[in-house]
Write a protein that holds these residues in place. Structure first.
Motif, PDB file in Angstrom:
ATOM      1  N   TYR A   1      -8.501   2.148  -0.914  1.00 53.68           N
ATOM      2  CA  TYR A   1      -8.133   1.300  -2.042  1.00 53.68           C
ATOM      3  C   TYR A   1      -9.260   0.326  -2.331  1.00 53.68           C
ATOM      4  O   TYR A   1      -9.750  -0.376  -1.448  1.00 53.68           O
TER       5      TYR A   1
ATOM      6  N   LYS B   1      -8.947  -2.247  -8.394  1.00 55.21           N
ATOM      7  CA  LYS B   1      -7.514  -1.931  -8.295  1.00 55.21           C
ATOM      8  C   LYS B   1      -7.286  -0.429  -8.469  1.00 55.21           C
ATOM      9  O   LYS B   1      -6.429   0.008  -9.236  1.00 55.21           O
TER      10      LYS B   1
ATOM     11  N   LYS C   1     -13.133  -2.864  -0.154  1.00 59.17           N
ATOM     12  CA  LYS C   1     -12.316  -1.664   0.006  1.00 59.17           C
ATOM     13  C   LYS C   1     -11.605  -1.702   1.355  1.00 59.17           C
ATOM     14  O   LYS C   1     -12.071  -2.322   2.303  1.00 59.17           O
TER      15      LYS C   1
ATOM     16  N   VAL D   1       0.818  -1.211   0.000  1.00 62.29           N
ATOM     17  CA  VAL D   1       0.000   0.000   0.000  1.00 62.29           C
ATOM     18  C   VAL D   1       0.857   1.269   0.000  1.00 62.29           C
ATOM     19  O   VAL D   1       0.485   2.276  -0.605  1.00 62.29           O
TER      20      VAL D   1
ATOM     21  N   TYR E   1      -6.939   3.432  -6.385  1.00 62.49           N
ATOM     22  CA  TYR E   1      -6.610   4.095  -5.128  1.00 62.49           C
ATOM     23  C   TYR E   1      -7.125   5.526  -5.147  1.00 62.49           C
ATOM     24  O   TYR E   1      -6.956   6.239  -6.131  1.00 62.49           O
TER      25      TYR E   1
ATOM     26  N   PHE F   1       1.389   3.459  -3.149  1.00 63.31           N
ATOM     27  CA  PHE F   1       0.343   4.285  -3.757  1.00 63.31           C
ATOM     28  C   PHE F   1       0.705   5.762  -3.698  1.00 63.31           C
ATOM     29  O   PHE F   1       0.202   6.566  -4.482  1.00 63.31           O
TER      30      PHE F   1
END
Length: 294
Positions: free
Chosen positions: A219, A224, A203, A177, A226, A180
């Motif tokens: 996310y 897929k 999510k 994560v 963000y 991102f």
């Protein structure tokens, strides 16, 4: 930079799953911020921005003090997991999913931060077994959380900061994560604060940023994609709990300049963040219990 605090092996993992939201009224509009939707591409191209942008309004409630929190609005799906620590091995079990981590003696620069580090991690389910390799090796495993959508969130502490890894048990994909939000040098965010899965498991909401800063991110594991929710810096996001409808969540922020916890509500439908007010110590603790601990 602040060094990550080392935990004893017995306290290495405190785990939970849950959900959230709450209501807040507002009578004053603050300047608008842009919400960016980012599509995550697992190829070498990394993360790319989608053209669509959404505008949100951040509002403040008149009354800073909250008399009570309506916990009946929150989604609470506590995991029935089991953690066994035996010597240098940690085993976490939830339903048919088993996570195993092995500790080893720290070497080189690692030894300046801790005596031990997490050497290897694997996760096994009826869909197979996956190895989880992180570089650099983390200092400890903080928590794991299993979603209703066949995903596992793994939170680990590093020498500075922390990482959150999403593991798709069906497809075998692993997503960090922190990547991102990439810096100019290509490095991801230094830390992930609180996190929590939505009621349907599609999510996950989390606090993301560098040491001393924290922003709200969401996310969507199916699309897929963000979403960087707000450019407001919340410093530290200590709790996130989803509303039962899965369309909003509450989060708790604590700044460096004040120990007072403030409750906010993010509505995906309205694309807005409402500041509900200050929390009592009791409510702050109860919301923390509904959050995957870190």
């Amino acid at each position: 930079m602040k060094s990550a605090q080392i935990m004893t092996v017995g306290a290495i993992m405190v785990l939970a799953i849950s959900g959230c939201s709450g209501n807040a009224s507002s009578n004053q509009q603050l300047p608008q911020n842009e919400v960016k939707n980012i599509e995550v591409n697992n190829t070498k191209e990394g993360v790319k921005e989608v053209e669509e942008k959404v505008t949100i309004e951040t509002s403040k409630a008149t009354d800073k003090k909250m008399n009570s929190v309506d916990y009946s609005q929150y989604y609470n799906n506590q995991d029935k997991f089991k953690v066994v620590v035996s010597g240098k091995q940690i085993v976490w079990k939830n339903k048919d999913v088993t996570f195993t981590a092995k500790l080893t003696k720290a070497k080189g620069e690692e030894a300046a931060e801790a005596n031990e580090v997490v050497d290897s991690m694997k996760i096994k389910s009826k869909r197979g077994e996956q190895l989880i390799k992180l570089n650099p090796r983390p200092l400890r495993v903080n928590s794991l959380s299993l979603s209703k959508n066949n995903q596992v969130a793994l939170h680990v502490s590093d020498h500075e900061g922390s990482r959150l890894v999403l593991i798709n048990l069906s497809e075998g994909a692993q997503t960090i994560v922190n990547m991102f939000e990439m810096n100019s040098d290509g490095a991801g965010s230094e830390k992930i604060d609180a996190y929590n899965w939505s009621p349907d498991g599609k999510k996950i909401a989390f606090g993301i940023g560098d040491l001393g800063s924290s922003y709200i991110g969401v996310y969507d594991v199916e699309r897929k994609s963000y979403t960087h929710v707000s450019d407001k810096d919340f410093t530290l996001i200590s709790s996130i709990v989803w509303h039962k409808d899965g369309k909003s969540f509450d989060f708790v922020s604590k700044g460096d300049d004040s120990p007072q916890a403030i409750l906010y509500t993010y509505s995906e439908t309205k694309k807005s963040i409402l500041e509900s007010g200050a929390l009592s110590k009791n409510d702050e603790q109860k919301l923390a219990e509904l959050t995957s601990e870190f």
